[in-house]
Design a protein around this motif. Structure first.
Motif, PDB file in Angstrom:
ATOM      1  N   ARG A 169       0.757  -1.489  -0.248  1.00 52.38           N
ATOM      2  CA  ARG A 169       0.241  -0.278  -0.139  1.00 52.38           C
ATOM      3  C   ARG A 169       1.297   1.025  -0.212  1.00 52.38           C
ATOM      4  NH1 ARG A 169      -4.983  -0.419   3.644  1.00 52.38           N
ATOM      5  NH2 ARG A 169      -6.036  -2.720   2.797  1.00 52.38           N
ATOM      6  N   ARG A 170      -0.094   1.717  -1.330  1.00 42.28           N
ATOM      7  CA  ARG A 170       1.456   3.777  -0.948  1.00 42.28           C
ATOM      8  C   ARG A 170       1.380   3.874  -0.375  1.00 42.28           C
ATOM      9  NH1 ARG A 170       0.954   6.962  -6.210  1.00 42.28           N
ATOM     10  NH2 ARG A 170       1.308   5.469  -7.298  1.00 42.28           N
ATOM     11  N   ALA A 171       2.087   4.595   0.678  1.00 40.26           N
ATOM     12  CA  ALA A 171       2.749   5.722   1.407  1.00 40.26           C
ATOM     13  C   ALA A 171       2.721   7.235   1.398  1.00 40.26           C
ATOM     14  CB  ALA A 171       4.019   4.505   2.499  1.00 40.26           C
ATOM     15  N   ALA A 172       2.375   7.941   2.159  1.00 39.16           N
ATOM     16  CA  ALA A 172       2.605   9.097   2.310  1.00 39.16           C
ATOM     17  C   ALA A 172       3.565   9.411   1.615  1.00 39.16           C
ATOM     18  CB  ALA A 172       2.168  10.232   3.546  1.00 39.16           C
ATOM     19  N   ASN A 173       4.823   8.945   1.863  1.00 36.48           N
ATOM     20  CA  ASN A 173       6.308   9.646   0.810  1.00 36.48           C
ATOM     21  C   ASN A 173       6.278   8.593   0.740  1.00 36.48           C
ATOM     22  OD1 ASN A 173       6.696   7.734   3.330  1.00 36.48           O
ATOM     23  ND2 ASN A 173       7.945   8.521   3.725  1.00 36.48           N
ATOM     24  N   TYR A 174       6.127   8.531  -1.311  1.00 40.61           N
ATOM     25  CA  TYR A 174       6.166   7.348  -1.942  1.00 40.61           C
ATOM     26  C   TYR A 174       6.805   7.958  -3.089  1.00 40.61           C
ATOM     27  CZ  TYR A 174       2.882  10.355  -4.706  1.00 40.61           C
ATOM     28  OH  TYR A 174       1.651  11.047  -4.884  1.00 40.61           O
ATOM     29  N   ILE A 175       7.686   7.461  -3.490  1.00 37.39           N
ATOM     30  CA  ILE A 175       9.030   7.162  -4.758  1.00 37.39           C
ATOM     31  C   ILE A 175       7.750   8.702  -5.923  1.00 37.39           C
ATOM     32  CG2 ILE A 175      10.258   6.506  -6.385  1.00 37.39           C
ATOM     33  CD1 ILE A 175      10.704   4.474  -5.269  1.00 37.39           C
ATOM     34  N   GLU A 176       8.729   9.412  -6.172  1.00 43.79           N
ATOM     35  CA  GLU A 176       8.199  10.101  -6.766  1.00 43.79           C
ATOM     36  C   GLU A 176       8.871  10.603  -8.543  1.00 43.79           C
ATOM     37  OE1 GLU A 176       7.166  14.385  -4.910  1.00 43.79           O
ATOM     38  OE2 GLU A 176       5.668  13.186  -4.100  1.00 43.79           O
ATOM     39  N   ASN A 177       7.761  11.312  -9.764  1.00 42.87           N
ATOM     40  CA  ASN A 177       8.427  11.408 -11.030  1.00 42.87           C
ATOM     41  C   ASN A 177       9.119  10.175 -11.264  1.00 42.87           C
ATOM     42  OD1 ASN A 177       7.923  14.358 -10.334  1.00 42.87           O
ATOM     43  ND2 ASN A 177      10.113  14.637  -8.975  1.00 42.87           N
ATOM     44  N   ALA A 178       8.722   9.179 -10.914  1.00 44.50           N
ATOM     45  CA  ALA A 178       9.040   7.850 -11.866  1.00 44.50           C
ATOM     46  C   ALA A 178       8.239   7.570 -12.810  1.00 44.50           C
ATOM     47  CB  ALA A 178       8.302   6.454 -11.255  1.00 44.50           C
ATOM     48  N   ILE A 179       9.425   7.360 -14.009  1.00 40.60           N
ATOM     49  CA  ILE A 179       8.907   7.496 -15.598  1.00 40.60           C
ATOM     50  C   ILE A 179       7.516   6.384 -15.934  1.00 40.60           C
ATOM     51  CG2 ILE A 179      10.534   8.116 -16.083  1.00 40.60           C
ATOM     52  CD1 ILE A 179      11.415   6.081 -17.601  1.00 40.60           C
ATOM     53  N   LEU A 180       7.818   5.084 -14.590  1.00 42.15           N
ATOM     54  CA  LEU A 180       6.872   3.610 -15.043  1.00 42.15           C
ATOM     55  C   LEU A 180       6.517   3.711 -13.324  1.00 42.15           C
ATOM     56  CD1 LEU A 180       7.134   1.320 -17.360  1.00 42.15           C
ATOM     57  CD2 LEU A 180       7.090   0.487 -15.142  1.00 42.15           C
ATOM     58  N   VAL A 181       4.995   2.646 -13.398  1.00 43.61           N
ATOM     59  CA  VAL A 181       4.965   2.905 -12.143  1.00 43.61           C
ATOM     60  C   VAL A 181       4.027   1.666 -12.112  1.00 43.61           C
ATOM     61  CG1 VAL A 181       3.641   3.040 -10.288  1.00 43.61           C
ATOM     62  CG2 VAL A 181       4.735   5.142 -10.949  1.00 43.61           C
ATOM     63  N   MET A 182       4.114   0.523 -11.907  1.00 41.89           N
ATOM     64  CA  MET A 182       3.245  -0.740 -11.405  1.00 41.89           C
ATOM     65  C   MET A 182       3.227  -1.065 -10.696  1.00 41.89           C
ATOM     66  SD  MET A 182       3.354  -4.753 -12.928  1.00 41.89           S
ATOM     67  CE  MET A 182       1.320  -5.590 -12.916  1.00 41.89           C
ATOM     68  N   HIS A 183       1.714  -0.580  -9.817  1.00 43.42           N
ATOM     69  CA  HIS A 183       0.972  -0.754  -8.170  1.00 43.42           C
ATOM     70  C   HIS A 183       0.258  -1.053  -7.782  1.00 43.42           C
ATOM     71  CE1 HIS A 183       0.597   0.947  -3.837  1.00 43.42           C
ATOM     72  NE2 HIS A 183       2.149   0.678  -3.755  1.00 43.42           N
ATOM     73  N   GLU A 184       0.468  -1.973  -7.921  1.00 42.26           N
ATOM     74  CA  GLU A 184      -0.989  -3.052  -7.649  1.00 42.26           C
ATOM     75  C   GLU A 184      -0.714  -3.451  -5.880  1.00 42.26           C
ATOM     76  OE1 GLU A 184      -3.074  -2.543  -9.421  1.00 42.26           O
ATOM     77  OE2 GLU A 184      -2.232  -2.170 -11.363  1.00 42.26           O
ATOM     78  N   PRO A 185      -2.189  -3.400  -4.977  1.00 46.15           N
ATOM     79  CA  PRO A 185      -1.774  -3.506  -4.001  1.00 46.15           C
ATOM     80  C   PRO A 185      -2.436  -4.626  -3.843  1.00 46.15           C
ATOM     81  CG  PRO A 185      -3.104  -1.723  -4.003  1.00 46.15           C
ATOM     82  CD  PRO A 185      -2.509  -1.891  -5.052  1.00 46.15           C
ATOM     83  N   TYR A 186      -3.532  -4.709  -4.908  1.00 46.01           N
ATOM     84  CA  TYR A 186      -4.207  -6.057  -4.870  1.00 46.01           C
ATOM     85  C   TYR A 186      -3.146  -7.659  -5.468  1.00 46.01           C
ATOM     86  CZ  TYR A 186      -3.533  -6.562 -10.043  1.00 46.01           C
ATOM     87  OH  TYR A 186      -2.914  -6.941 -10.891  1.00 46.01           O
ATOM     88  N   ALA A 187      -2.607  -7.211  -5.813  1.00 42.60           N
ATOM     89  CA  ALA A 187      -1.280  -8.919  -5.937  1.00 42.60           C
ATOM     90  C   ALA A 187      -0.575  -9.490  -4.563  1.00 42.60           C
ATOM     91  CB  ALA A 187      -0.099  -8.252  -6.771  1.00 42.60           C
ATOM     92  N   SER A 188      -0.692 -10.452  -4.112  1.00 40.95           N
ATOM     93  CA  SER A 188       0.451 -10.901  -3.135  1.00 40.95           C
ATOM     94  C   SER A 188       1.964 -10.404  -3.225  1.00 40.95           C
ATOM     95  CB  SER A 188       0.265 -12.643  -3.850  1.00 40.95           C
ATOM     96  OG  SER A 188       1.516 -13.095  -4.532  1.00 40.95           O
ATOM     97  N   SER A 189       2.643 -10.355  -4.032  1.00 38.90           N
ATOM     98  CA  SER A 189       3.804 -10.466  -3.796  1.00 38.90           C
ATOM     99  C   SER A 189       4.655  -9.024  -5.586  1.00 38.90           C
ATOM    100  CB  SER A 189       4.717 -11.437  -3.431  1.00 38.90           C
ATOM    101  OG  SER A 189       4.648 -12.623  -5.046  1.00 38.90           O
ATOM    102  N   ALA A 190       6.056  -8.640  -4.976  1.00 35.62           N
ATOM    103  CA  ALA A 190       5.843  -7.802  -5.967  1.00 35.62           C
ATOM    104  C   ALA A 190       6.734  -9.177  -7.199  1.00 35.62           C
ATOM    105  CB  ALA A 190       7.748  -7.320  -6.029  1.00 35.62           C
ATOM    106  N   SER A 191       7.129 -10.686  -6.665  1.00 39.92           N
ATOM    107  CA  SER A 191       7.555 -11.680  -7.854  1.00 39.92           C
ATOM    108  C   SER A 191       6.431 -11.615  -8.436  1.00 39.92           C
ATOM    109  CB  SER A 191       8.289 -12.537  -7.010  1.00 39.92           C
ATOM    110  OG  SER A 191       9.090 -12.841  -6.581  1.00 39.92           O
ATOM    111  N   GLU A 192       4.914 -11.504  -7.937  1.00 45.93           N
ATOM    112  CA  GLU A 192       4.267 -11.913  -9.025  1.00 45.93           C
ATOM    113  C   GLU A 192       3.547 -11.018 -10.117  1.00 45.93           C
ATOM    114  OE1 GLU A 192      -0.989 -11.111  -8.351  1.00 45.93           O
ATOM    115  OE2 GLU A 192      -0.016 -12.480  -7.111  1.00 45.93           O
ATOM    116  N   LEU A 193       4.171  -9.607  -9.357  1.00 46.45           N
ATOM    117  CA  LEU A 193       3.243  -8.920 -10.573  1.00 46.45           C
ATOM    118  C   LEU A 193       4.991  -8.640 -11.621  1.00 46.45           C
ATOM    119  CD1 LEU A 193       3.124  -5.677  -7.677  1.00 46.45           C
ATOM    120  CD2 LEU A 193       1.799  -6.671  -9.666  1.00 46.45           C
ATOM    121  N   VAL A 194       5.749  -8.953 -11.519  1.00 45.99           N
ATOM    122  CA  VAL A 194       7.016  -9.105 -12.094  1.00 45.99           C
ATOM    123  C   VAL A 194       7.148 -10.615 -12.924  1.00 45.99           C
ATOM    124  CG1 VAL A 194       9.790  -9.444 -12.594  1.00 45.99           C
ATOM    125  CG2 VAL A 194       8.331  -8.043 -10.791  1.00 45.99           C
ATOM    126  N   CYS A 195       6.265 -11.750 -12.691  1.00 45.03           N
ATOM    127  CA  CYS A 195       5.889 -12.518 -13.509  1.00 45.03           C
ATOM    128  C   CYS A 195       4.901 -12.354 -14.437  1.00 45.03           C
ATOM    129  CB  CYS A 195       5.925 -14.031 -12.441  1.00 45.03           C
ATOM    130  SG  CYS A 195       4.926 -15.419 -13.414  1.00 45.03           S
TER     131      CYS A 195
END
Length: 665
Positions: A449-475
């Motif tokens: 879940r995104r916090a108040a102080n998150y990484i800004e100005n990213a050229i690409l963001v895949m942020h999915e809190p429904y996913a079980s893990s970062a490995s699932e998203l990369v998969c």
């Protein structure tokens, strides 16, 4: 007038005279007469002193023109002269006495009795002023210091204070602040899931019920509500209504969950509120940022954004898995193009990298290799919690020299390099903050879940809190860019291990997409037995884990807390927190342990309690079922006290206190 310092003296004399009367009435009468004479003499001295003060004022005003003299002796503002040493009011004009509701009396007035807590430290400073309240009227106070001769070779410090009535200005300022517009965007965040497979009449019934709830709530705020999309509303109201909404913790969130479809599916919404902007347009932009933040944290919550920070309310519902893979396909295509245009690729997770972080990094390295680029994985090998997985990857020819530290990454990178952040969205907890700040091109792939102080100005963001893990998203990204044969067996096992870690063996926070990713990785050669070996511990670590569990105690009837005032391996602490969830009746667990910089907390839950929301109150974060916090310069006993307070606040805010009564600890 008798100064407060001499009041006790006269009271003692009167008491002695009363005691003397018990033995001799004549003697007591003589003592009484002497007391009256002493009081009259003292009174005469006080009057003479006041006359000297007035004469001093006249002398002070004699050096200015007649108009200036009149302004001092007949000041049109409430004012008084104060003895700085004793705090006594030596003299006050009639306007101040009337403003303060005072009248002349035998005993002197003290400033602390008239204005309790009034600070005089500002006196003597250039432009110094203060605020005061007298009988429900607001005043701006100005003043200056005066040194007056008092006796032989002695000068006393006096202060002259002037009071300007600013009540109307204060009321006008308050009304202006309370009438400022507040912009909010209300969104039914699971609209597609609610409307899936329903006929038109069923859809209309659900929407009508949702509209009724939103309209009834909006009427309480006397605001303007307009629906501008099938699932979005614009709501404008005044700042004066915010306090009540916050006190009720945005009751619309709970009211909306009572709206259910034919299948029992609950309707949830998110509220994004923008306030404190310079203009209405800026407030609306704050509201849009707030609604994006609410959705990125899983929805079913209210987020308030002002000029400085975010505030979060709600967020107790479990994230809903999204059914469409369109977004994943688009991001996969964009990521491959960005990698192809980059001179080099660096992959980095959070500090104290775990198996999910390293597994996701291995997946990104595979994608980079498929795009014809070499990927460097930035990791602190002395602090990683995935040493076994790192050593297994290092044995592969494709990973020779792939693992580098922060200094090497800073040396190898240039202005066309790409940095991919995995399993993290907060800049302060990445493996290398210096590397993040030095990069112009950053991509973020995360499921927390995104916090108040998150990484800004990213050229690409895949942020999915429904996913079980970062490995699932990369998969998921890998499935669109690589064939199963393109993955090395160790890479498939690394991503599978990351999923196993964050789902606790496919038991928590899993969805259809989780098993689809696992099936793809199994087809790419991931061996469950080898994955099991990655989670094995030695005998010493196993004994230490059970020792931590033995120190646990139960809080709020279903939360286990274990605090050990010594340094513990982070993997062992996390495993101990996981192990406590197997105890009957335990819904959440926390392990606290000492570190070189303070105290760390590892939290785990079975979905009913959000450990992420609890540890967010301590500056931590994570996911609903897995979270952590690092408390710098904090001892373990103090950290335990802070954690208990955070648990209590969470239970009160979420209503769990009614379901789980506190028990003696």
């Amino acid at each position: 007038m008798v100064s407060p310092g001499n009041q006790m003296f006269f009271l003692l004399l009167i008491a002695f005279a009363g005691a003397t009367a018990y033995f001799s009435i004549p003697a007591a009468a003589i003592e009484g007469a002497l007391i009256v004479v002493a009081a009259l003499i003292y009174r005469r001295q006080i009057i003479r002193r006041r006359r000297d003060i007035v004469r001093y004022i006249d002398h002070l005003a004699a050096n200015i023109d007649a108009a200036g003299k009149d302004s001092v002796t007949h000041c049109p503002l409430p004012m008084f002269i104060l003895n700085m040493e004793t705090g006594e009011l030596i003299w006050a004009n009639d306007l101040f006495l009337a403003a303060a509701g005072l009248r002349e009396r035998f005993f002197s007035h003290r400033l602390s009795d008239i204005l309790p807590g009034f600070d005089l430290k500002w006196l003597g400073r250039s432009g110094g002023t203060a605020d005061a309240v007298l009988r429900n009227r607001n005043y701006a106070v100005y003043g200056n210091l005066i040194r007056q001769p008092h006796g032989r070779d002695k000068r006393e410090m006096l202060a002259t204070l002037y009071f300007i009535d600013v009540t109307e200005l204060v009321n006008l300022r308050r009304e202006h602040r309370l009438s400022r517009p507040v912009m909010s965007v209300i969104m039914i965040d699971n609209y597609d899931e609610c409307m899936n497979n329903l006929n038109e009449s069923q859809k209309s019934a659900i929407l009508a019920a949702a509209d009724e709830k939103i309209t009834a709530w909006a009427l309480l705020a006397d605001g303007l509500l307009r629906k501008y999309d099938r699932d979005k509303y614009l709501f404008i109201f005044e700042e004066r209504k915010m306090a009540g909404m916050i006190e009720q913790r945005f009751s619309l969130l709970d009211d909306m969950r009572t709206v259910t479809g034919p299948t029992g599916f609950q309707v949830t919404l998110s509220i994004g509120i923008g306030r404190d902007g310079e203009t209405a347009l800026e407030c609306f932009s704050f509201a849009q940022l707030a609604i994006d933040m609410a959705l990125s944290r899983g929805g079913d919550q209210a987020v308030v954004k002002n000029r400085v920070t975010f505030e979060f309310f709600g967020g107790r519902s479990k994230e809903v898995e999204k059914r469409t893979k369109v977004k994943s396909r688009i991001i996969a295509t964009s990521l491959s193009r960005i990698i192809a245009d980059s001179s080099s690729v660096f992959v980095m997770g959070h500090a104290y990298s775990d198996i999910d972080s390293l597994g996701a990094a291995a997946g990104v390295a595979c994608i980079a290799r498929k795009c014809g680029k070499r990927a460097y994985i930035v990791v602190d090998e002395k602090k990683t919690m995935a040493a076994a997985l790192l050593e297994r990857l290092r044995t592969q020819e494709a990973y020779a020299g792939a693992f580098i530290d922060e200094q090497a990454a800073l040396l190898y990178s240039d202005n066309k390099s790409l940095l991919v952040i995995v399993d993290c969205n907060r800049p302060e907890i990445v493996e290398s903050g210096d590397l993040l700040r030095s990069m112009n091109r950053v991509a973020v792939i995360d499921h927390h879940r995104r916090a108040a102080n998150y990484i800004e100005n990213a050229i690409l963001v895949m942020h999915e809190p429904y996913a079980s893990s970062a490995s699932e998203l990369v998969c998921e990204l890998t499935q669109y860019l690589c064939q199963p044969g393109d993955l090395l067996r160790c890479e498939a096992e690394a991503m599978m291990a990351g999923i196993v870690l964050d789902t606790k063996g496919f038991t928590i926070h899993t969805g259809m997409r989780t098993f689809e990713a696992a099936a793809f990785l199994r087809g790419a050669g991931a061996d469950p037995v080898e994955i099991k070996r990655l989670f094995q511990n030695d005998m010493q670590s196993s004994m230490e884990r059970y020792e931590i569990i033995a120190n646990a105690r139960v809080v709020r009837a279903s939360i286990a807390v274990a605090a050990v005032d010594r340094e513990v391996d982070r993997v062992v602490a996390a495993q101990a927190a996981d192990e406590m969830l197997s105890i009957i009746g335990i819904d959440a667990s926390f392990v606290l342990f000492r570190t070189a910089t303070g105290a760390d907390i590892s939290g785990r839950s079975l979905d009913r309690i959000s450990v992420q929301m609890i540890l967010e109150k301590l500056g931590g974060g994570g996911h609903q079922t897995i979270a952590g916090a690092q408390l710098k310069d904090t001892a373990v006993p103090k950290a335990l006290e802070m954690l208990i307070q955070a648990i209590d606040r969470y239970c009160e805010e979420s209503g769990i206190e009614d379901l789980i009564p506190p028990q003696a600890m």
